[in-house]
Design an enzyme around this catalytic site. Structure first.
Site, PDB file in Angstrom:
ATOM      1  N   HIS A  66       0.817  -1.217   0.000  1.00 24.04           N
ATOM      2  CA  HIS A  66       0.000   0.000   0.000  1.00 24.04           C
ATOM      3  C   HIS A  66       0.848   1.264   0.000  1.00 24.04           C
ATOM      4  CE1 HIS A  66       0.317   0.761   4.472  1.00 24.04           C
ATOM      5  NE2 HIS A  66       0.390  -0.549   4.531  1.00 24.04           N
ATOM      6  N   ASP A  68      -0.359   4.346   1.125  1.00 15.83           N
ATOM      7  CA  ASP A  68      -0.715   5.315   2.158  1.00 15.83           C
ATOM      8  C   ASP A  68       0.008   5.032   3.477  1.00 15.83           C
ATOM      9  OD1 ASP A  68      -2.329   2.955   2.388  1.00 15.83           O
ATOM     10  OD2 ASP A  68      -3.697   4.024   3.726  1.00 15.83           O
ATOM     11  N   ASP A  90       6.183   1.004   7.238  1.00 15.69           N
ATOM     12  CA  ASP A  90       4.777   0.736   6.931  1.00 15.69           C
ATOM     13  C   ASP A  90       4.203   1.822   6.037  1.00 15.69           C
ATOM     14  OD1 ASP A  90       2.281  -0.421   6.972  1.00 15.69           O
ATOM     15  OD2 ASP A  90       1.835   0.064   9.055  1.00 15.69           O
ATOM     16  N   GLU A 120      -5.185   1.528   2.716  1.00 14.33           N
ATOM     17  CA  GLU A 120      -5.028   0.353   3.580  1.00 14.33           C
ATOM     18  C   GLU A 120      -5.101   0.738   5.043  1.00 14.33           C
ATOM     19  OE1 GLU A 120      -2.956  -2.734   6.016  1.00 14.33           O
ATOM     20  OE2 GLU A 120      -2.515  -0.603   5.791  1.00 14.33           O
ATOM     21  N   GLU A 121      -4.567   1.924   5.379  1.00 10.40           N
ATOM     22  CA  GLU A 121      -4.609   2.374   6.766  1.00 10.40           C
ATOM     23  C   GLU A 121      -5.999   2.888   7.161  1.00 10.40           C
ATOM     24  OE1 GLU A 121      -2.336   1.739   8.722  1.00 10.40           O
ATOM     25  OE2 GLU A 121      -0.407   1.718   7.686  1.00 10.40           O
ATOM     26  N   GLU A 146       4.315  -6.201   3.835  1.00 11.19           N
ATOM     27  CA  GLU A 146       4.070  -5.602   5.145  1.00 11.19           C
ATOM     28  C   GLU A 146       5.342  -5.713   5.975  1.00 11.19           C
ATOM     29  OE1 GLU A 146       1.515  -4.140   7.012  1.00 11.19           O
ATOM     30  OE2 GLU A 146       0.438  -3.816   5.132  1.00 11.19           O
ATOM     31  N   HIS A 325       4.039   3.528  12.597  1.00 11.23           N
ATOM     32  CA  HIS A 325       3.092   4.542  13.078  1.00 11.23           C
ATOM     33  C   HIS A 325       3.687   5.396  14.208  1.00 11.23           C
ATOM     34  CE1 HIS A 325      -0.654   1.981  11.692  1.00 11.23           C
ATOM     35  NE2 HIS A 325       0.326   2.004  10.817  1.00 11.23           N
TER      36      HIS A 325
END
Length: 352
Positions: A66, A68, A90, A120-121, A146, A325
């Site tokens: 992904h 995003d 990520d 995705e997030e 991932e 994150h």
């Protein structure tokens, strides 16, 4: 073929593009330009996903990652072997590693598709678009990029949903010892009742219910007459959204209290011996000269949705998920470069 310095430069440029969920367009254009400059013919679909295809016929392998990130800008820096920035693990290191593996792999048969998705997030909107669109050949195998760690593979993710507890009471003056009208205390009791009913615990096999937001009261000298509590719930494999919903319906929380559940994502678990998982495992052994470690994730990923297409899949990629994150998100540059080799060898095994 781009050398290692060029691959590091490309990842750094990708990190410098701020692309939180819903704002992936610039990242998508960057990926389109990169793939086009290397002779591929990528395109952007109706959801904003970037798609590129090589080969034709069966079998079909998707390399899925992904574009995003979560919100929160970070300065991109290099500290020794660490490349730091929002999305470093990520998911831009796995994404860019997959892009280079897509470009460099030798394909003897079948179709290789790079699916770089949006949201995705958020609600996995990009992946759901692909599942429903049917314009791509259905995958025989999927490798999901991932941050599992350079020598780890993941075949198990928990499910998730969010609950909103709403409390309405008559309220009153703060000097009145009327605890039964205090919306904050009632919301806390509702959380405790919910936790007991679900058997919330710290084991992977337990439900997890984490209060994440609360909005209660209007004045410092008044018993609050309304309260809203948001609870993030993680569902272990072996449980289901239906079981959670049934447990909620049996809670006796009294008048003035309601619980609503948002979109619920089912937990997912695939056989560790499926062909995609075995191919990645063998590639780790070949490239890194050590045995792979089977891991499990406490959160969710697009695997939870992609199970609708095939169970022949595995999640793998560079990056320390425990720092994803966070304000210290990073990827080891050496892991990023080695993951390209692992992805490439996996592609060549599955499409040989």
């Amino acid at each position: 073929m781009i050398n290692d310095d060029g691959k590091i430069k490309a990842l750094r440029e990708a990190l410098e593009i701020y692309s939180p969920t819903g704002h992936e367009n610039e990242m998508g254009k960057y990926l389109l330009d990169l793939l086009s400059s290397m002779g591929a013919s990528p395109y952007m679909d109706g959801a904003g996903n970037v798609i590129a295809t090589r080969g034709s016929g069966s079998p079909v392998l998707w390399l899925h990652a992904h574009m995003d990130t979560v919100p929160g800008f970070m300065e991109v820096t290099i500290r020794g072997d660490k490349l730091m920035g929002r999305g470093a693990s990520d998911d831009k290191a796995p994404l860019m590693a997959m892009a280079f593996a897509f470009l460099e792999s030798n394909i003897a048969r079948g179709t290789l598709i790079l699916t770089a998705v949006v949201q995705e997030e958020g609600d996995s909107g990009g992946t759901l678009f692909l599942i429903n669109d049917k314009s791509l050949p259905p995958p025989s195998f999927i490798i999901i990029g991932e941050p599992t760690g350079i020598d780890r593979i993941v075949t198990k993710y928990r499910g998730s949903t969010r609950l909103r507890v709403e409390v309405r009471t008559r309220g009153g003056h703060a000097s009145n010892p009327d605890f039964d009208s205090n919306a904050i205390l009632i919301a806390m009791d509702a959380y405790r009742s919910l936790s007991e009913a679900l058997g919330v615990g710290a084991r992977y096999e337990d439900y997890l219910a984490t209060p994440t937001m609360i909005n209660c009261g209007d004045a410092g000298n008044a018993i609050p007459s309304k309260c809203e509590l948001v609870i993030d719930v993680r569902i272990p494999p072996g449980k289901s959204c239906s079981e959670l919903s049934q447990a909620l319906s049996k809670l006796g929380l009294g008048s003035g209290v309601s619980i609503s559940m948002s979109k619920c994502t089912e937990p997912v678990e695939v056989n560790v011996a499926n062909p995609a998982s075995r191919a990645v495992a063998r590639s780790i052994i070949s490239v890194l000269k050590r045995r792979p470690i089977l891991a499990r994730k406490w959160g969710t990923s697009d695997m939870n949705e992609l199970i609708a297409l095939t169970s022949n899949m595995v999640a793998y990629g560079p990056g320390d998920g425990s720092f994803s994150h966070s304000g210290e998100e990073y990827v080891h540059i050496s892991d990023y470069l080695n993951s390209i080799k692992v992805y490439r060898r996996t592609v060549e095994e599955l499409l040989s």
